[in-house]
Design a protein around this motif. Structure first.
Motif, PDB file in Angstrom:
ATOM      1  N   UNK A 264       0.792  -1.230   0.000  1.00  0.00           N
ATOM      2  CA  UNK A 264       0.000   0.000   0.000  1.00  0.00           C
ATOM      3  C   UNK A 264       0.824   1.281   0.000  1.00  0.00           C
ATOM      4  N   UNK A 265       2.131   1.171   0.156  1.00  0.00           N
ATOM      5  CA  UNK A 265       2.944   2.373   0.294  1.00  0.00           C
ATOM      6  C   UNK A 265       2.891   2.869   1.729  1.00  0.00           C
ATOM      7  N   UNK A 266       3.721   3.863   2.016  1.00  0.00           N
ATOM      8  CA  UNK A 266       3.773   4.330   3.401  1.00  0.00           C
ATOM      9  C   UNK A 266       4.270   5.760   3.457  1.00  0.00           C
ATOM     10  N   UNK A 267       3.745   6.461   4.428  1.00  0.00           N
ATOM     11  CA  UNK A 267       4.213   7.806   4.733  1.00  0.00           C
ATOM     12  C   UNK A 267       4.316   7.901   6.244  1.00  0.00           C
TER      13      UNK A 267
ATOM     14  N   UNK B 156       1.825   9.453   0.170  1.00  0.00           N
ATOM     15  CA  UNK B 156       2.912   8.592   0.622  1.00  0.00           C
ATOM     16  C   UNK B 156       4.235   9.068   0.062  1.00  0.00           C
ATOM     17  N   UNK B 157       5.323   8.731   0.742  1.00  0.00           N
ATOM     18  CA  UNK B 157       6.624   8.940   0.130  1.00  0.00           C
ATOM     19  C   UNK B 157       7.256   7.605  -0.243  1.00  0.00           C
ATOM     20  N   UNK B 158       6.634   6.499   0.139  1.00  0.00           N
ATOM     21  CA  UNK B 158       7.008   5.164  -0.329  1.00  0.00           C
ATOM     22  C   UNK B 158       5.878   4.696  -1.227  1.00  0.00           C
ATOM     23  N   UNK B 159       6.137   4.491  -2.520  1.00  0.00           N
ATOM     24  CA  UNK B 159       5.038   4.118  -3.430  1.00  0.00           C
ATOM     25  C   UNK B 159       4.499   2.721  -3.133  1.00  0.00           C
ATOM     26  N   UNK B 160       3.271   2.491  -3.556  1.00  0.00           N
ATOM     27  CA  UNK B 160       2.624   1.188  -3.394  1.00  0.00           C
ATOM     28  C   UNK B 160       3.024   0.267  -4.542  1.00  0.00           C
ATOM     29  N   UNK B 161       3.364  -0.965  -4.208  1.00  0.00           N
ATOM     30  CA  UNK B 161       3.728  -1.953  -5.221  1.00  0.00           C
ATOM     31  C   UNK B 161       2.682  -3.063  -5.341  1.00  0.00           C
ATOM     32  N   UNK B 162       1.515  -2.843  -4.742  1.00  0.00           N
ATOM     33  CA  UNK B 162       0.477  -3.875  -4.763  1.00  0.00           C
ATOM     34  C   UNK B 162       0.007  -4.248  -6.145  1.00  0.00           C
ATOM     35  N   UNK B 163      -0.009  -3.288  -7.082  1.00  0.00           N
ATOM     36  CA  UNK B 163      -0.468  -3.594  -8.440  1.00  0.00           C
ATOM     37  C   UNK B 163       0.679  -3.970  -9.364  1.00  0.00           C
ATOM     38  N   UNK B 164       1.900  -3.809  -8.901  1.00  0.00           N
ATOM     39  CA  UNK B 164       3.057  -4.099  -9.747  1.00  0.00           C
ATOM     40  C   UNK B 164       3.663  -5.469  -9.463  1.00  0.00           C
ATOM     41  N   UNK B 165       3.572  -5.915  -8.218  1.00  0.00           N
ATOM     42  CA  UNK B 165       4.179  -7.184  -7.830  1.00  0.00           C
ATOM     43  C   UNK B 165       3.111  -8.112  -7.260  1.00  0.00           C
TER      44      UNK B 165
END
Length: 198
Positions: free
Chosen positions: A154-157, A170-179
């Motif tokens: 989900x990413x994180x801030x 967020x400053x950490x992007x979400x990778x749920x749809x990429x991985x």
């Protein structure tokens, strides 16, 4: 002057044949046609499933629905805290996680996971920007595998970032749809290996 009269039988036969043929064409086209036009020459284009202007393709899927063919349940951070890594202590998962880390994470978090990747320099240029996290920071090490998985999904801030920049998601992007879930768990396994290194 002799006039030759037209035979009524030949004119009648012609007219009868013409009308019969026309009737057959009309009846035949009425049987073939399925909708608007009496004769469809290119019916495959006319009756295709398409949407008109400003018509939505379908209703949105209700929130929280998991497809029967797969899918992933939604967890809050608190719920994810207790998730166990199904790929823990799997050397193949660590190798896959290393490949994924080098493709997706090195640019920000760096080769050693210290938050000093090649792109991290640009965060110092932007005033007030939050630099990438050092994955060996005790606060990150203290997180459970489930929390790290949730952050990858989900990413994180950080709370400090949220207070300072409330409009940033967020400053950490979400990778749920990429991985895939397996790839995210493999990344968690590799992050744990990185954290063991000094």
């Amino acid at each position: 002057m002799t006039r030759h009269p037209v035979r009524p039988s030949s004119a009648r036969r012609f007219l009868t044949g013409f009308l019969t043929g026309l009737a057959l064409v009309l009846v035949g086209s009425a049987c073939v046609s399925t909708n608007t036009y009496p004769i469809d020459f290119f019916s495959e284009m006319h009756y295709q499933k398409s949407f008109r202007d400003q018509e939505p393709p379908r209703l949105d899927v209700p929130a929280g629905v998991v497809p029967i063919s797969g899918g992933e349940p939604y967890y809050t951070m608190e719920e994810a805290r207790n998730l166990r890594n199904p790929l823990a202590n799997d050397p193949q998962a660590v190798a896959l996680g290393k490949q994924l880390y080098e493709l997706n994470c090195v640019t920000c978090h760096g080769q050693q996971g210290n938050g000093k990747g090649p792109v991290a320099v640009y965060w110092n240029i932007v005033q007030g920007a939050v630099p990438p996290t050092n994955l060996k920071d005790p606060r990150v090490v203290a997180r459970t595998d489930g929390e790290l998985y949730w952050i990858l999904t989900h990413g994180y801030s950080s709370p400090e970032h949220q207070v300072k920049y409330p409009h940033d998601l967020t400053n950490m992007p979400a990778y749920g749809k990429l991985l895939t879930p397996e790839e995210r768990w493999a990344l968690v396994s590799y992050m744990r290996e990185l954290q063991k290194q000094q």
